[in-house]
Design a protein around this motif. Structure first.
Motif, PDB file in Angstrom:
ATOM      1  N   ILE A 123      48.650-135.021  71.519  1.00 39.59           N
ATOM      2  CA  ILE A 123      47.908-134.304  71.972  1.00 39.59           C
ATOM      3  C   ILE A 123      48.154-132.783  72.090  1.00 39.59           C
ATOM      4  CG2 ILE A 123      46.372-134.015  74.380  1.00 39.59           C
ATOM      5  CD1 ILE A 123      46.777-136.803  75.056  1.00 39.59           C
ATOM      6  N   TYR A 124      47.467-132.082  71.590  1.00 39.04           N
ATOM      7  CA  TYR A 124      47.667-130.653  71.412  1.00 39.04           C
ATOM      8  C   TYR A 124      46.840-129.662  72.252  1.00 39.04           C
ATOM      9  CZ  TYR A 124      50.677-132.408  67.675  1.00 39.04           C
ATOM     10  OH  TYR A 124      51.556-133.147  66.806  1.00 39.04           O
ATOM     11  N   VAL A 125      47.359-128.794  73.008  1.00 33.42           N
ATOM     12  CA  VAL A 125      46.547-128.124  73.965  1.00 33.42           C
ATOM     13  C   VAL A 125      47.211-126.682  73.823  1.00 33.42           C
ATOM     14  CG1 VAL A 125      46.185-129.695  75.922  1.00 33.42           C
ATOM     15  CG2 VAL A 125      48.159-128.351  75.894  1.00 33.42           C
ATOM     16  N   GLN A 126      46.316-125.697  74.145  1.00 35.06           N
ATOM     17  CA  GLN A 126      46.560-124.218  74.148  1.00 35.06           C
ATOM     18  C   GLN A 126      47.632-123.847  75.002  1.00 35.06           C
ATOM     19  OE1 GLN A 126      43.139-121.937  74.030  1.00 35.06           O
ATOM     20  NE2 GLN A 126      43.967-120.075  73.054  1.00 35.06           N
ATOM     21  N   ASN A 127      48.554-123.110  74.815  1.00 35.79           N
ATOM     22  CA  ASN A 127      49.318-122.622  75.904  1.00 35.79           C
ATOM     23  C   ASN A 127      48.944-121.541  76.468  1.00 35.79           C
ATOM     24  OD1 ASN A 127      51.691-124.398  75.399  1.00 35.79           O
ATOM     25  ND2 ASN A 127      52.083-123.135  73.797  1.00 35.79           N
ATOM     26  N   SER A 128      48.774-121.301  77.803  1.00 39.94           N
ATOM     27  CA  SER A 128      48.559-120.021  78.569  1.00 39.94           C
ATOM     28  C   SER A 128      49.579-119.779  79.648  1.00 39.94           C
ATOM     29  CB  SER A 128      47.201-120.321  79.402  1.00 39.94           C
ATOM     30  OG  SER A 128      47.073-121.484  80.080  1.00 39.94           O
ATOM     31  N   ASP A 129      49.635-118.510  80.260  1.00 36.52           N
ATOM     32  CA  ASP A 129      50.227-118.077  81.092  1.00 36.52           C
ATOM     33  C   ASP A 129      49.878-118.648  82.470  1.00 36.52           C
ATOM     34  OD1 ASP A 129      50.876-114.720  79.795  1.00 36.52           O
ATOM     35  OD2 ASP A 129      51.907-116.693  79.571  1.00 36.52           O
ATOM     36  N   PRO A 130      50.638-118.801  83.527  1.00 33.46           N
ATOM     37  CA  PRO A 130      50.114-119.340  85.018  1.00 33.46           C
ATOM     38  C   PRO A 130      49.407-118.323  85.392  1.00 33.46           C
ATOM     39  CG  PRO A 130      52.511-118.567  84.937  1.00 33.46           C
ATOM     40  CD  PRO A 130      51.937-118.463  83.586  1.00 33.46           C
ATOM     41  N   PRO A 131      48.571-118.875  86.234  1.00 29.40           N
ATOM     42  CA  PRO A 131      47.597-118.064  87.167  1.00 29.40           C
ATOM     43  C   PRO A 131      48.184-117.018  87.943  1.00 29.40           C
ATOM     44  CG  PRO A 131      47.256-120.500  87.787  1.00 29.40           C
ATOM     45  CD  PRO A 131      48.225-120.219  86.849  1.00 29.40           C
ATOM     46  N   GLN A 132      47.669-115.896  87.985  1.00 31.39           N
ATOM     47  CA  GLN A 132      48.474-114.512  88.599  1.00 31.39           C
ATOM     48  C   GLN A 132      47.303-114.395  89.998  1.00 31.39           C
ATOM     49  OE1 GLN A 132      50.847-112.614  87.298  1.00 31.39           O
ATOM     50  NE2 GLN A 132      50.832-114.066  85.681  1.00 31.39           N
ATOM     51  N   LEU A 133      48.379-114.112  91.045  1.00 32.27           N
ATOM     52  CA  LEU A 133      47.875-113.754  92.368  1.00 32.27           C
ATOM     53  C   LEU A 133      47.178-112.120  92.399  1.00 32.27           C
ATOM     54  CD1 LEU A 133      47.603-114.445  95.414  1.00 32.27           C
ATOM     55  CD2 LEU A 133      49.530-113.452  95.904  1.00 32.27           C
ATOM     56  N   ILE A 134      45.773-112.274  92.458  1.00 30.46           N
ATOM     57  CA  ILE A 134      45.159-110.936  92.181  1.00 30.46           C
ATOM     58  C   ILE A 134      44.654-110.292  93.560  1.00 30.46           C
ATOM     59  CG2 ILE A 134      44.826-111.284  89.749  1.00 30.46           C
ATOM     60  CD1 ILE A 134      41.872-111.908  90.361  1.00 30.46           C
ATOM     61  N   VAL A 135      44.491-111.263  94.353  1.00 31.24           N
ATOM     62  CA  VAL A 135      44.089-110.477  95.775  1.00 31.24           C
ATOM     63  C   VAL A 135      44.787-111.423  96.680  1.00 31.24           C
ATOM     64  CG1 VAL A 135      42.344-110.477  97.357  1.00 31.24           C
ATOM     65  CG2 VAL A 135      41.750-110.156  94.917  1.00 31.24           C
ATOM     66  N   ALA A 136      45.461-110.741  97.769  1.00 26.71           N
ATOM     67  CA  ALA A 136      46.078-111.298  99.067  1.00 26.71           C
ATOM     68  C   ALA A 136      45.842-110.575 100.150  1.00 26.71           C
ATOM     69  CB  ALA A 136      47.844-111.170  98.611  1.00 26.71           C
ATOM     70  N   ASP A 137      45.427-111.477 101.105  1.00 26.47           N
ATOM     71  CA  ASP A 137      45.020-110.861 102.363  1.00 26.47           C
ATOM     72  C   ASP A 137      43.873-109.611 102.271  1.00 26.47           C
ATOM     73  OD1 ASP A 137      46.824-109.746 105.268  1.00 26.47           O
ATOM     74  OD2 ASP A 137      44.903-110.832 105.057  1.00 26.47           O
ATOM     75  N   GLY A 138      42.828-109.961 101.358  1.00 27.84           N
ATOM     76  CA  GLY A 138      42.110-108.662 101.410  1.00 27.84           C
ATOM     77  C   GLY A 138      42.068-107.722 100.493  1.00 27.84           C
ATOM     78  N   LYS A 139      43.426-107.595  99.795  1.00 32.27           N
ATOM     79  CA  LYS A 139      43.644-106.330  99.120  1.00 32.27           C
ATOM     80  C   LYS A 139      44.185-106.933  97.539  1.00 32.27           C
ATOM     81  CE  LYS A 139      45.931-103.783 102.918  1.00 32.27           C
ATOM     82  NZ  LYS A 139      45.466-104.595 103.884  1.00 32.27           N
ATOM     83  N   MET A 140      43.738-105.869  96.711  1.00 33.83           N
ATOM     84  CA  MET A 140      44.047-106.449  95.264  1.00 33.83           C
ATOM     85  C   MET A 140      45.436-106.159  94.860  1.00 33.83           C
ATOM     86  SD  MET A 140      40.586-105.588  93.279  1.00 33.83           S
ATOM     87  CE  MET A 140      39.018-105.398  93.663  1.00 33.83           C
ATOM     88  N   ILE A 141      46.006-106.703  94.006  1.00 31.68           N
ATOM     89  CA  ILE A 141      47.261-106.607  93.510  1.00 31.68           C
ATOM     90  C   ILE A 141      47.041-106.002  92.008  1.00 31.68           C
ATOM     91  CG2 ILE A 141      49.498-107.429  93.003  1.00 31.68           C
ATOM     92  CD1 ILE A 141      48.844-109.666  95.078  1.00 31.68           C
ATOM     93  N   THR A 142      47.179-104.718  92.099  1.00 27.20           N
ATOM     94  CA  THR A 142      46.675-104.116  90.736  1.00 27.20           C
ATOM     95  C   THR A 142      47.621-104.368  89.415  1.00 27.20           C
ATOM     96  OG1 THR A 142      46.181-101.995  92.275  1.00 27.20           O
ATOM     97  CG2 THR A 142      45.795-101.629  89.993  1.00 27.20           C
ATOM     98  N   PRO A 143      48.915-104.392  89.740  1.00 25.89           N
ATOM     99  CA  PRO A 143      49.734-104.798  88.541  1.00 25.89           C
ATOM    100  C   PRO A 143      49.500-106.159  88.047  1.00 25.89           C
ATOM    101  CG  PRO A 143      51.234-103.979  90.258  1.00 25.89           C
ATOM    102  CD  PRO A 143      49.994-104.203  90.905  1.00 25.89           C
ATOM    103  N   ALA A 144      48.958-107.141  88.957  1.00 26.78           N
ATOM    104  CA  ALA A 144      48.686-108.427  88.272  1.00 26.78           C
ATOM    105  C   ALA A 144      47.417-108.425  87.616  1.00 26.78           C
ATOM    106  CB  ALA A 144      48.706-109.459  89.519  1.00 26.78           C
TER     107      ALA A 144
END
Lengths: 125, 234
Positions: free
Chosen positions: B159-180
Protein backbone atom coordinates in the motif's frame (compact mmCIF):
# COMPACT_ATOMS: atom_id res chain seq x y z
CA UNK A 1 24.75 31.33 14.81
CA UNK A 2 22.79 34.11 16.50
CA UNK A 3 23.17 32.34 19.83
CA UNK A 4 26.91 32.02 19.33
CA UNK A 5 27.25 35.70 18.52
CA UNK A 6 25.13 36.63 21.55
CA UNK A 7 27.20 34.34 23.75
CA UNK A 8 30.42 35.85 22.45
CA UNK A 9 29.12 39.37 23.13
CA UNK A 10 27.98 38.44 26.64
CA UNK A 11 31.36 36.87 27.41
CA UNK A 12 33.22 39.94 26.18
CA UNK A 13 30.93 42.17 28.29
CA UNK A 14 31.57 40.02 31.36
CA UNK A 15 35.29 40.15 30.71
CA UNK A 16 35.30 43.94 30.41
CA UNK A 17 33.19 44.27 33.56
CA UNK A 18 35.51 41.93 35.45
CA UNK A 19 38.59 43.86 34.37
CA UNK A 20 36.93 47.13 35.35
CA UNK A 21 35.90 45.73 38.73
CA UNK A 22 39.36 44.32 39.37
CA UNK A 23 41.13 47.57 38.41
CA UNK A 24 38.71 49.75 40.42
CA UNK A 25 38.90 47.64 43.56
CA UNK A 26 42.70 47.40 43.28
CA UNK A 27 43.13 51.14 42.88
CA UNK A 28 40.76 52.09 45.70
CA UNK A 29 42.19 49.49 48.07
CA UNK A 30 45.71 50.77 47.43
CA UNK A 31 44.52 54.30 48.23
CA UNK A 32 42.99 53.03 51.49
CA UNK A 33 46.25 51.29 52.39
CA UNK A 34 48.22 54.45 51.62
CA UNK A 35 45.84 56.43 53.81
CA UNK A 36 46.30 54.05 56.73
CA UNK A 37 50.08 54.36 56.41
CA UNK A 38 49.83 58.16 56.25
CA UNK A 39 47.56 58.25 59.30
CA UNK A 40 50.01 56.19 61.32
CA UNK A 41 53.03 58.22 60.17
CA UNK A 42 51.32 61.50 61.01
CA UNK A 43 50.12 60.15 64.35
CA UNK A 44 53.51 58.83 65.41
CA UNK A 45 55.26 62.05 64.30
CA UNK A 46 52.91 63.99 66.61
CA UNK A 47 50.81 65.65 63.90
CA UNK A 48 47.43 64.72 65.42
CA UNK A 49 45.51 67.29 63.36
CA UNK A 50 47.08 65.98 60.17
CA UNK A 51 46.17 62.43 61.18
CA UNK A 52 42.60 63.49 61.91
CA UNK A 53 42.33 65.24 58.53
CA UNK A 54 43.66 62.16 56.79
CA UNK A 55 41.20 59.94 58.72
CA UNK A 56 38.34 62.25 57.83
CA UNK A 57 39.40 62.21 54.18
CA UNK A 58 39.54 58.42 54.27
CA UNK A 59 36.02 58.23 55.70
CA UNK A 60 34.69 60.62 53.04
CA UNK A 61 36.33 58.67 50.23
CA UNK A 62 34.99 55.42 51.65
CA UNK A 63 31.44 56.74 51.76
CA UNK A 64 31.70 57.60 48.07
CA UNK A 65 32.94 54.18 46.96
CA UNK A 66 31.09 51.96 49.46
CA UNK A 67 27.84 51.91 47.47
CA UNK A 68 29.66 50.97 44.26
CA UNK A 69 31.61 48.20 45.99
CA UNK A 70 28.41 46.71 47.40
CA UNK A 71 27.38 45.73 43.86
CA UNK A 72 30.69 44.01 43.15
CA UNK A 73 31.95 42.51 46.39
CA UNK A 74 30.60 40.41 49.25
CA UNK A 75 29.02 42.72 51.83
CA UNK A 76 30.58 40.91 54.78
CA UNK A 77 34.03 42.32 54.09
CA UNK A 78 32.67 45.75 53.27
CA UNK A 79 30.81 45.86 56.58
CA UNK A 80 34.04 45.06 58.41
CA UNK A 81 35.89 47.84 56.57
CA UNK A 82 33.02 50.21 57.24
CA UNK A 83 33.16 49.45 60.95
CA UNK A 84 36.92 49.99 61.18
CA UNK A 85 37.05 53.14 59.03
CA UNK A 86 34.26 54.77 61.05
CA UNK A 87 36.30 54.31 64.24
CA UNK A 88 39.67 55.63 63.07
CA UNK A 89 38.92 59.35 63.37
CA UNK A 90 37.75 58.93 66.97
CA UNK A 91 40.69 56.73 67.89
CA UNK A 92 43.07 59.41 66.60
CA UNK A 93 41.13 62.15 68.37
CA UNK A 94 41.13 60.26 71.67
CA UNK A 95 44.76 59.21 71.31
CA UNK A 96 43.64 55.60 71.73
CA UNK A 97 46.03 52.66 72.01
CA UNK A 98 43.77 50.64 69.73
CA UNK A 99 44.59 52.87 66.77
CA UNK A 100 47.51 50.79 65.51
CA UNK A 101 45.63 47.49 65.68
CA UNK A 102 42.62 48.99 63.90
CA UNK A 103 44.82 50.45 61.16
CA UNK A 104 46.56 47.09 60.78
CA UNK A 105 43.21 45.32 60.60
CA UNK A 106 41.99 47.76 57.96
CA UNK A 107 45.12 47.19 55.92
CA UNK A 108 44.67 43.40 56.12
CA UNK A 109 41.03 43.57 55.11
CA UNK A 110 41.92 45.85 52.22
CA UNK A 111 44.72 43.54 51.06
CA UNK A 112 42.37 40.56 51.32
CA UNK A 113 39.75 42.36 49.26
CA UNK A 114 42.32 43.31 46.66
CA UNK A 115 43.69 39.77 46.48
CA UNK A 116 40.17 38.39 46.02
CA UNK A 117 39.51 40.62 43.05
CA UNK A 118 42.90 40.28 41.36
CA UNK A 119 43.27 37.19 39.15
CA UNK A 120 46.53 35.81 40.47
CA UNK A 121 47.31 32.11 40.66
CA UNK A 122 46.99 31.91 44.44
CA UNK A 123 43.73 33.84 44.55
CA UNK A 124 42.17 31.67 41.81
CA UNK A 125 43.04 28.40 43.54
CA UNK B 1 12.25 39.90 52.61
CA UNK B 2 11.32 42.25 49.80
CA UNK B 3 14.95 42.18 48.68
CA UNK B 4 14.84 38.37 48.58
CA UNK B 5 11.66 38.51 46.53
CA UNK B 6 13.14 40.88 43.96
CA UNK B 7 16.35 38.83 43.78
CA UNK B 8 14.29 35.68 43.23
CA UNK B 9 12.53 37.37 40.31
CA UNK B 10 15.82 38.58 38.81
CA UNK B 11 17.45 35.17 39.08
CA UNK B 12 14.34 33.46 37.73
CA UNK B 13 14.35 35.68 34.64
CA UNK B 14 18.07 35.14 34.27
CA UNK B 15 17.79 31.33 34.45
CA UNK B 16 14.96 31.35 31.88
CA UNK B 17 17.11 33.53 29.62
CA UNK B 18 20.07 31.19 30.16
CA UNK B 19 18.05 28.08 29.28
CA UNK B 20 16.65 29.82 26.18
CA UNK B 21 20.13 30.92 25.16
CA UNK B 22 21.31 27.32 25.33
CA UNK B 23 18.52 26.43 22.96
CA UNK B 24 16.22 23.49 22.34
CA UNK B 25 19.00 20.94 22.83
CA UNK B 26 18.87 21.69 26.52
CA UNK B 27 15.19 20.94 26.78
CA UNK B 28 15.57 17.48 25.28
CA UNK B 29 17.91 14.76 26.53
CA UNK B 30 21.15 16.04 27.96
CA UNK B 31 24.73 15.53 26.87
CA UNK B 32 27.26 15.21 29.75
CA UNK B 33 28.40 18.84 29.51
CA UNK B 34 24.80 20.06 29.37
CA UNK B 35 23.92 18.05 32.48
CA UNK B 36 26.87 19.61 34.31
CA UNK B 37 25.80 23.11 33.29
CA UNK B 38 22.19 22.51 34.37
CA UNK B 39 23.22 21.33 37.81
CA UNK B 40 25.71 24.17 38.24
CA UNK B 41 23.23 26.84 37.18
CA UNK B 42 20.59 25.61 39.60
CA UNK B 43 23.07 25.63 42.49
CA UNK B 44 24.62 29.00 41.66
CA UNK B 45 21.25 30.70 41.22
CA UNK B 46 20.29 29.96 44.82
CA UNK B 47 23.35 31.63 46.35
CA UNK B 48 22.38 35.30 45.93
CA UNK B 49 18.76 34.47 46.79
CA UNK B 50 19.63 32.81 50.08
CA UNK B 51 22.31 35.27 51.21
CA UNK B 52 21.58 38.99 50.72
CA UNK B 53 25.23 39.79 51.53
CA UNK B 54 26.21 38.28 48.21
CA UNK B 55 25.75 40.77 45.34
CA UNK B 56 23.45 39.65 42.55
CA UNK B 57 26.31 40.10 40.07
CA UNK B 58 28.13 37.27 41.84
CA UNK B 59 25.32 34.95 40.76
CA UNK B 60 24.69 36.50 37.35
CA UNK B 61 28.31 36.37 36.18
CA UNK B 62 28.96 32.62 36.59
CA UNK B 63 25.55 31.66 35.21
CA UNK B 64 25.99 33.76 32.08
CA UNK B 65 29.63 32.69 31.72
CA UNK B 66 28.78 28.98 31.97
CA UNK B 67 25.92 29.26 29.52
CA UNK B 68 28.03 31.18 27.02
CA UNK B 69 30.87 28.65 27.34
CA UNK B 70 28.36 25.88 26.69
CA UNK B 71 26.93 27.57 23.61
CA UNK B 72 30.39 28.27 22.19
CA UNK B 73 31.47 24.71 22.99
CA UNK B 74 28.44 23.26 21.22
CA UNK B 75 29.29 25.45 18.22
CA UNK B 76 32.84 24.08 18.24
CA UNK B 77 31.63 20.47 18.52
CA UNK B 78 29.47 21.12 15.47
CA UNK B 79 32.46 22.28 13.43
CA UNK B 80 35.06 19.80 14.72
CA UNK B 81 33.90 16.14 14.95
CA UNK B 82 37.06 15.09 16.82
CA UNK B 83 36.37 17.70 19.47
CA UNK B 84 32.79 16.45 19.68
CA UNK B 85 34.02 12.92 20.32
CA UNK B 86 36.37 14.22 23.01
CA UNK B 87 33.63 16.14 24.83
CA UNK B 88 30.54 14.00 24.29
CA UNK B 89 32.01 10.60 23.48
CA UNK B 90 30.58 8.47 20.72
CA UNK B 91 27.61 6.09 20.57
CA UNK B 92 28.42 2.46 21.38
CA UNK B 93 26.89 -0.51 19.63
CA UNK B 94 25.87 -2.91 22.37
CA UNK B 95 23.89 -5.43 20.28
CA UNK B 96 24.90 -6.19 16.72
CA UNK B 97 23.23 -8.78 14.52
CA UNK B 98 21.36 -10.04 17.56
CA UNK B 99 24.58 -10.69 19.52
CA UNK B 100 25.26 -8.83 22.79
CA UNK B 101 28.75 -7.30 22.83
CA UNK B 102 30.03 -8.03 26.33
CA UNK B 103 33.21 -6.01 25.78
CA UNK B 104 31.15 -2.88 25.16
CA UNK B 105 28.96 -3.69 28.16
CA UNK B 106 32.06 -3.85 30.37
CA UNK B 107 33.39 -0.64 28.85
CA UNK B 108 30.13 1.15 29.62
CA UNK B 109 29.81 -0.53 33.03
CA UNK B 110 26.44 -1.77 31.84
CA UNK B 111 25.14 -4.71 33.84
CA UNK B 112 22.75 -7.31 32.46
CA UNK B 113 20.01 -5.76 34.61
CA UNK B 114 20.72 -2.35 33.05
CA UNK B 115 20.52 -3.85 29.57
CA UNK B 116 17.25 -5.68 30.16
CA UNK B 117 15.77 -2.64 31.91
CA UNK B 118 16.74 -0.40 28.98
CA UNK B 119 15.08 -2.86 26.61
CA UNK B 120 11.87 -2.77 28.61
CA UNK B 121 12.00 1.03 28.39
CA UNK B 122 11.79 0.56 24.62
CA UNK B 123 8.88 -1.91 24.96
CA UNK B 124 11.10 -4.86 24.13
CA UNK B 125 10.49 -7.74 26.54
CA UNK B 126 12.24 -10.42 24.53
CA UNK B 127 15.94 -9.81 23.87
CA UNK B 128 15.93 -12.39 21.09
CA UNK B 129 13.81 -9.98 19.01
CA UNK B 130 16.51 -7.27 18.96
CA UNK B 131 18.66 -6.97 15.84
CA UNK B 132 20.63 -3.87 16.76
CA UNK B 133 20.98 -1.67 19.84
CA UNK B 134 23.04 1.45 20.51
CA UNK B 135 23.81 3.33 23.70
CA UNK B 136 23.81 7.01 22.74
CA UNK B 137 26.21 9.64 24.11
CA UNK B 138 23.54 10.98 26.46
CA UNK B 139 23.02 7.49 27.92
CA UNK B 140 19.76 6.75 26.13
CA UNK B 141 19.12 3.50 24.34
CA UNK B 142 18.11 3.03 20.70
CA UNK B 143 16.77 -0.33 19.56
CA UNK B 144 16.05 -1.82 16.15
CA UNK B 145 14.01 -5.02 16.18
CA UNK B 146 14.48 -7.91 13.78
CA UNK B 147 12.38 -7.46 10.61
CA UNK B 148 10.19 -10.49 11.30
CA UNK B 149 9.36 -9.18 14.78
CA UNK B 150 8.78 -5.59 13.79
CA UNK B 151 5.41 -4.03 12.91
CA UNK B 152 4.63 -4.36 9.20
CA UNK B 153 4.66 -1.13 7.23
CA UNK B 154 2.19 -0.16 4.53
CA UNK B 155 4.90 -0.53 1.90
CA UNK B 156 5.49 -4.13 3.11
CA UNK B 157 1.90 -5.02 2.14
CA UNK B 158 1.97 -3.04 -1.10
CA UNK B 159 0.00 0.00 0.00
CA UNK B 160 1.51 3.31 -1.06
CA UNK B 161 0.22 6.62 0.26
CA UNK B 162 1.25 10.19 -0.35
CA UNK B 163 3.40 11.72 2.38
CA UNK B 164 2.27 14.94 3.97
CA UNK B 165 3.33 17.17 6.83
CA UNK B 166 1.33 16.97 10.07
CA UNK B 167 -1.56 19.42 10.64
CA UNK B 168 -0.55 22.87 11.88
CA UNK B 169 -2.27 24.78 14.67
CA UNK B 170 -3.43 27.92 12.87
CA UNK B 171 -5.94 29.36 15.35
CA UNK B 172 -5.57 29.16 19.13
CA UNK B 173 -8.03 30.73 21.54
CA UNK B 174 -9.53 33.03 18.94
CA UNK B 175 -6.21 34.31 17.61
CA UNK B 176 -4.55 33.42 14.32
CA UNK B 177 -1.03 31.99 14.38
CA UNK B 178 0.49 33.74 11.38
CA UNK B 179 3.76 31.74 11.11
CA UNK B 180 1.78 28.48 10.91
CA UNK B 181 -0.55 29.96 8.27
CA UNK B 182 2.48 31.13 6.27
CA UNK B 183 4.01 27.66 6.62
CA UNK B 184 0.94 26.18 4.93
CA UNK B 185 1.25 28.75 2.15
CA UNK B 186 -2.12 30.21 3.04
CA UNK B 187 -3.39 33.60 4.23
CA UNK B 188 -5.47 34.95 7.10
CA UNK B 189 -8.23 35.90 4.63
CA UNK B 190 -8.46 32.31 3.40
CA UNK B 191 -8.77 31.08 7.00
CA UNK B 192 -11.55 33.62 7.69
CA UNK B 193 -13.33 32.46 4.52
CA UNK B 194 -13.24 28.84 5.67
CA UNK B 195 -14.64 29.84 9.04
CA UNK B 196 -17.36 32.01 7.57
CA UNK B 197 -18.29 29.08 5.30
CA UNK B 198 -19.37 27.12 8.39
CA UNK B 199 -20.83 30.17 10.13
CA UNK B 200 -18.17 30.43 12.83
CA UNK B 201 -16.42 33.66 13.81
CA UNK B 202 -12.72 33.76 14.56
CA UNK B 203 -13.35 34.81 18.17
CA UNK B 204 -15.49 31.71 18.71
CA UNK B 205 -12.71 29.30 17.74
CA UNK B 206 -10.74 27.55 20.46
CA UNK B 207 -8.61 25.29 18.23
CA UNK B 208 -8.24 25.18 14.48
CA UNK B 209 -5.73 22.93 12.75
CA UNK B 210 -5.15 22.46 9.04
CA UNK B 211 -2.85 20.40 6.87
CA UNK B 212 -1.50 20.97 3.37
CA UNK B 213 -4.27 18.78 1.92
CA UNK B 214 -6.92 21.21 3.17
CA UNK B 215 -8.23 19.06 5.98
CA UNK B 216 -9.32 21.30 8.87
CA UNK B 217 -10.32 20.58 12.43
CA UNK B 218 -12.25 23.31 14.22
CA UNK B 219 -13.29 23.21 17.87
CA UNK B 220 -15.40 26.05 19.28
CA UNK B 221 -15.04 27.69 22.67
CA UNK B 222 -18.69 27.03 23.39
CA UNK B 223 -18.04 23.29 23.11
CA UNK B 224 -20.05 20.87 21.04
CA UNK B 225 -18.89 18.60 18.25
CA UNK B 226 -15.88 19.86 16.31
CA UNK B 227 -16.07 20.64 12.60
CA UNK B 228 -13.95 18.50 10.31
CA UNK B 229 -13.65 19.92 6.80
CA UNK B 230 -12.03 18.03 3.94
CA UNK B 231 -10.48 19.84 1.00
CA UNK B 232 -10.83 23.39 2.34
CA UNK B 233 -9.40 26.09 0.06
CA UNK B 234 -6.51 27.42 2.18
Amino acid sequence: MTRMIMSGCILVTLLVMSIFSSVTVDRNCREIERSTENIWELYTSGDIQGAKDEASGLETRWEKIHGRYAVLVNNGRLNEMDRVISRIYYLVENDSRELHSELTELEHISKGLRAGETPKLMSIF
Amino acid sequence: MFVVLIRSLILYILVIFAVRLMGKRQLGELQPSELVITILISNIATLPIEDVNIPVIVGVTPILALVCFEVLMSGLTLKFPKFRRLVSGSPKIIIHNGIVDQKVMNELRFSVDDLVSAMRGKDVFDISKVQFAIVETNGSFSVMKKREDDMPKLSDIGIYVQNSDPPQLIVADGKMITPAIDFLGSSTEAVRKVLSGIGVKLEQVMIMTADSGGKCYIARKSGGSPYIIEGAKL
